[in-house]
Write a protein that holds these residues in place. Sequence first.
Motif, PDB file in Angstrom:
ATOM      1  N   GLU A 130     -41.005 -16.284  -5.102  1.00  0.00           N
ATOM      2  CA  GLU A 130     -40.169 -15.748  -4.028  1.00  0.00           C
ATOM      3  C   GLU A 130     -41.006 -15.146  -2.897  1.00  0.00           C
ATOM      4  OE1 GLU A 130     -36.042 -14.179  -5.617  1.00  0.00           O
ATOM      5  OE2 GLU A 130     -37.697 -13.150  -6.626  1.00  0.00           O
ATOM      6  N   ILE A 131     -42.062 -15.846  -2.521  1.00  0.00           N
ATOM      7  CA  ILE A 131     -42.927 -15.297  -1.487  1.00  0.00           C
ATOM      8  C   ILE A 131     -42.400 -15.635  -0.091  1.00  0.00           C
ATOM      9  CG2 ILE A 131     -44.975 -15.406  -2.960  1.00  0.00           C
ATOM     10  CD1 ILE A 131     -45.865 -17.850  -1.309  1.00  0.00           C
ATOM     11  N   ASN A 132     -42.819 -14.812   0.853  1.00  0.00           N
ATOM     12  CA  ASN A 132     -42.542 -15.068   2.261  1.00  0.00           C
ATOM     13  C   ASN A 132     -43.887 -15.023   2.981  1.00  0.00           C
ATOM     14  OD1 ASN A 132     -41.850 -15.142   4.953  1.00  0.00           O
ATOM     15  ND2 ASN A 132     -40.241 -13.600   4.803  1.00  0.00           N
ATOM     16  N   PRO A 133     -44.523 -16.193   3.195  1.00  0.00           N
ATOM     17  CA  PRO A 133     -45.867 -16.222   3.772  1.00  0.00           C
ATOM     18  C   PRO A 133     -45.947 -15.668   5.189  1.00  0.00           C
ATOM     19  CG  PRO A 133     -44.930 -18.433   3.654  1.00  0.00           C
ATOM     20  CD  PRO A 133     -44.010 -17.538   2.900  1.00  0.00           C
ATOM     21  N   LYS A 134     -44.784 -15.477   5.843  1.00  0.00           N
ATOM     22  CA  LYS A 134     -44.804 -14.895   7.182  1.00  0.00           C
ATOM     23  C   LYS A 134     -45.168 -13.415   7.136  1.00  0.00           C
ATOM     24  CE  LYS A 134     -41.461 -18.048   9.266  1.00  0.00           C
ATOM     25  NZ  LYS A 134     -40.149 -18.171   9.956  1.00  0.00           N
ATOM     26  N   PHE A 135     -45.016 -12.827   5.952  1.00  0.00           N
ATOM     27  CA  PHE A 135     -45.371 -11.426   5.761  1.00  0.00           C
ATOM     28  C   PHE A 135     -46.537 -11.361   4.781  1.00  0.00           C
ATOM     29  CE2 PHE A 135     -41.141 -11.130   7.389  1.00  0.00           C
ATOM     30  CZ  PHE A 135     -41.084  -9.918   8.076  1.00  0.00           C
TER      31      PHE A 135
END
Length: 275
Positions: A130-135
Amino acid sequence: MDDRNILSSTPIHKQLNRHLRDFMLIGGMPEVIRQWQENRSYLNCQQIIADIVRTYTDDFAKYKTRVSSLLLRKAFASIANQAGHKFVYSSISEGINSSRAKEMIEMLRMAGLVIPIVHSAANGIPLGAEINPKFQKLLPMDTGIMLYQLGLNIGELMLLSDVDLVCKGSLAEVFAGLEICKHSNPRIPTELYYWLHIKPNAQAEIDYLITNANQLLPIEVKSGTRGAMQSLYYFLEQKKIPYGIRTSMEPFGELEKVHIIPLYALGSWYSRLTK
C-alpha cells in the motif's frame, strides 16, 4: 538485575548518551571510526569526512554522459537538507525537470548514497502493498556526512547540549533509520516505510513502520526527552494496534501503550526483535 534497569540508572544512561553524541557527530564510516579510536579528534574526523564527500562527488563526473555532475552534486546535498521531510524534487535546482531529478536520486540510491523511506497506508502487512511513491523521504547514508553537508561546524556542535544536538537537521530521525538498516537481516533488502495522515488544520506522522510476528509496529522518534505523542496514539487507535515504540534520549520505560527505547539501544533492540 535486568539489563534495561541497569542502563536506566542515571550515570550509565548519561554516559551512553555521550557516546551516542560522539557517534552522531562523526558517523560510522570505517576510516572515520579508526581515526576516532586513535586520537579522539573531532576535527581530524571531520577532515576525513570532507575527503570522503569529495571522493564521492568527484566520482559523479563518470556519469556526465547521463546527467550533469553539478546537478548530481546538488541532488546529493539536497538529501541532507531535506532529511526528515517529504522529499521535494524541485528543491534540487531551480527549473529542474521532475523526471531528471528522479533519475538522479535513483542513481544515488543504486550507489548506496541514499535510502528511500516510502509512505505506506499501513492498513496491514506487507507494508509494501500500500505504498504511495509520491510521498517519500530520503535517508542520508551517514550522520557525519549529513552534518558536514549541512555546513555545521563541528566546533560549534561540540558546545551544544545533547538535546540541542539531536535537534539539528532531523539528526535523531536519521540515526534511528540507519540503525534499523544496519541491524536488519543482511540477506533481505532493507525497505523503510513511514505513515502520514493530513487532515484540515492537523497532520499526523509516524517516522518508521516495521513488522514483527505479523504485527504492525510504529516507531516514533523524538529528539531530546520530551514531546507529545498525538500522532502515535492516533495511529494506534486508527489501526487498532496494541502498542507502539518511542525512541529518544530517555532511558528505558513504559507509558500507556508505548514502550520507550533509548536511541543508543534502538539497534540492539531491533536486532533481537527480528531474530
